[in-house]
Design an enzyme around this catalytic site. Structure first.
Site, mmCIF file in Angstrom:
data_model
loop_
_atom_site.group_PDB
_atom_site.id
_atom_site.type_symbol
_atom_site.label_atom_id
_atom_site.label_comp_id
_atom_site.label_asym_id
_atom_site.label_seq_id
_atom_site.Cartn_x
_atom_site.Cartn_y
_atom_site.Cartn_z
ATOM 1 N N GLU A 116 50.931 57.754 38.145
ATOM 2 C CA GLU A 116 50.397 58.839 38.990
ATOM 3 C C GLU A 116 51.574 59.700 39.434
ATOM 4 O O GLU A 116 51.724 60.033 40.606
ATOM 5 C CB GLU A 116 49.726 58.276 40.241
ATOM 6 N N TYR B 129 40.140 60.560 47.416
ATOM 7 C CA TYR B 129 41.035 60.037 48.458
ATOM 8 C C TYR B 129 40.699 60.586 49.834
ATOM 9 O O TYR B 129 41.315 60.220 50.816
ATOM 10 C CB TYR B 129 42.506 60.264 48.101
ATOM 11 N N HIS C 128 41.274 53.991 48.621
ATOM 12 C CA HIS C 128 42.185 53.877 49.751
ATOM 13 C C HIS C 128 41.376 53.303 50.904
ATOM 14 O O HIS C 128 40.364 53.906 51.285
ATOM 15 C CB HIS C 128 42.749 55.243 50.136
ATOM 16 N N HIS D 259 53.928 53.261 47.091
ATOM 17 C CA HIS D 259 53.388 52.948 48.415
ATOM 18 C C HIS D 259 54.021 51.693 49.013
ATOM 19 O O HIS D 259 54.396 51.695 50.189
ATOM 20 C CB HIS D 259 51.862 52.756 48.344
ATOM 21 N N ASP E 228 54.727 58.315 51.281
ATOM 22 C CA ASP E 228 53.786 58.516 50.173
ATOM 23 C C ASP E 228 53.956 59.862 49.460
ATOM 24 O O ASP E 228 53.055 60.704 49.496
ATOM 25 C CB ASP E 228 52.329 58.334 50.645
ATOM 26 N N HIS F 104 39.082 56.047 40.264
ATOM 27 C CA HIS F 104 39.654 56.200 41.609
ATOM 28 C C HIS F 104 38.656 56.974 42.467
ATOM 29 O O HIS F 104 38.228 58.058 42.092
ATOM 30 C CB HIS F 104 40.994 56.942 41.518
ATOM 31 N N ASP G 59 50.441 49.817 44.406
ATOM 32 C CA ASP G 59 51.096 51.083 44.084
ATOM 33 C C ASP G 59 52.589 50.920 44.410
ATOM 34 O O ASP G 59 52.952 50.667 45.562
ATOM 35 C CB ASP G 59 50.457 52.204 44.918
ATOM 36 N N GLU H 22 43.647 49.636 47.490
ATOM 37 C CA GLU H 22 44.996 50.061 47.115
ATOM 38 C C GLU H 22 45.972 49.789 48.263
ATOM 39 O O GLU H 22 45.659 50.026 49.430
ATOM 40 C CB GLU H 22 44.998 51.555 46.748
ATOM 41 N N HIS I 46 49.752 50.762 40.113
ATOM 42 C CA HIS I 46 50.049 52.198 40.052
ATOM 43 C C HIS I 46 51.561 52.302 39.956
ATOM 44 O O HIS I 46 52.270 51.867 40.880
ATOM 45 C CB HIS I 46 49.575 52.912 41.320
ATOM 46 N N ARG J 211 37.756 66.119 46.825
ATOM 47 C CA ARG J 211 37.199 66.528 48.118
ATOM 48 C C ARG J 211 35.871 65.822 48.393
ATOM 49 O O ARG J 211 35.278 66.016 49.455
ATOM 50 C CB ARG J 211 36.979 68.038 48.160
ATOM 51 N N HIS K 225 54.976 60.752 45.576
ATOM 52 C CA HIS K 225 55.318 60.167 44.272
ATOM 53 C C HIS K 225 56.411 60.981 43.583
ATOM 54 O O HIS K 225 56.449 62.194 43.704
ATOM 55 C CB HIS K 225 54.087 60.132 43.367
HETATM 56 ZN ZN ZN Z 1 50.247 57.831 46.752
HETATM 57 FE FE FE Z 2 48.284 55.119 43.917
HETATM 58 FE FE FE Z 3 45.453 56.161 45.264
#
Ligand code: ZN
Ligand code: FE
Ligand code: FE
Length: 276
Positions: free
Chosen positions: A256, A70, A107, A179, A224, A67, A176, A142, A211, A37, A226
């Site tokens: 991930e 996000y 991202h 993605h 998106d 990372h 990724d 990414e 990823h 967050r 996973h």
């Molecule tokens: Zn993702």
């Molecule tokens: Fe990723």
């Molecule tokens: Fe990511």
């Protein structure tokens, strides 16, 4: 040797992450630099970093992939939101110097209706403010699935950002698998063709991390979500080709997938067995 690991909780610090990685058969790992967050990050403990480095040497741990949260958006419409992204990333750059020579992935952002070109400009502006000639971290864009107004689901968009960054030797890309497949790059049936496009548009020398995720959704769904390796629309054979591809096989791979630690350990073992 295959460089393989997964996303880990950073709650216990670097040494704890290193020990967890070793316990599940990983030799690389990823973590969030702070609560996803956003907000303040816990202070880094130099003693923890020192004991991590000793463990890493002894256990053969290599590339750490940090990372960014996000939830940050470098191309938000509100200036406050963009400044928050900039301040978060600038602070993360300083913290990364405790573990020099590693990778930091983020991202690119969502342009929220301002247009792709404006989004690309704003992302490059943030990067031009946070990157320094002295830093020892490579910052990775990414590849995104292209949901909503996400920037970075086309290789051309990533190339356009990289073009506008002054200290571009500090920049790279993290691919990724979920993605790019969701974005419409067919790495299942035409991995060579996708990598040729990546090379032509971005340059494979920019590709620094993978990823490794299966996808819950079909090809080109722009979703998106996973999935566990081999249980989604990519399938296990695609991962065998990806891991062993001559242009990819020496890169670090980070899972991930929707797993707890035992699930990750099993996937790491499975992927190691597929590596020739
Ligand atoms: Zn993702
Ligand atoms: Fe990723
Ligand atoms: Fe990511």
């Amino acid at each position: 040797m295959l460089k393989i690991g997964c996303h880990l909780s950073s709650a216990g610090g670097f040494t704890a992450m290193g020990k967890t990685a070793v316990s599940i058969g990983a030799n690389v790992f990823q973590f969030f630099t702070r609560n996803p967050r956003g907000g303040a990050a816990k202070a880094i403990d130099p003693a923890d970093v020192e004991s991590y480095h000793a463990l890493a040497r002894e256990a053969g741990l290599s590339t750490i992939l940090a990372h960014a949260p996000y939830t940050i958006n470098c191309c938000a419409a509100k200036e406050d939101t963009r400044r928050f992204a900039l301040e978060t990333m600038a602070d993360d750059m300083k913290r990364m110097e405790y573990v020099p020579g590693n990778l930091y992935n983020f991202h690119p952002g969502s342009h929220v209706g301002q247009g792709m070109d404006r989004g690309i400009e704003m992302i490059a502006e943030v990067l031009n403010q946070i990157l320094t000639p002295e830093q020892h971290t490579t910052v990775l864009l990414e590849t995104m699935a292209g949901k909503g107004t996400e920037v970075g689901s086309r290789f051309e968009e990533l190339a356009a950002i990289l073009d506008k960054v002054e200290l571009s030797d500090k920049m790279g890309v993290c691919l990724d698998t979920c993605h790019v497949y969701d974005a419409g790059y067919d790495i299942v049936n035409d991995l060579d063709g996708v990598l040729e496009a990546f090379d032509r548009i971005i340059g494979l020398d920019r590709l620094r991390a993978i990823h490794v995720n299966d996808s819950k959704n079909p090809f080109s769904s722009h979703k998106d979500r996973h999935e566990k390796i081999g249980q989604g629309s990519l399938g296990i054979d695609a991962f065998e080709r990806i891991l062993n591809h001559p242009k990819l096989r020496d890169l670090p791979f980070y899972l991930e997938t929707p797993n707890e630690l035992p699930g990750y350990a099993a996937e790491i073992e499975m992927l190691k067995a597929l590596y020739r």
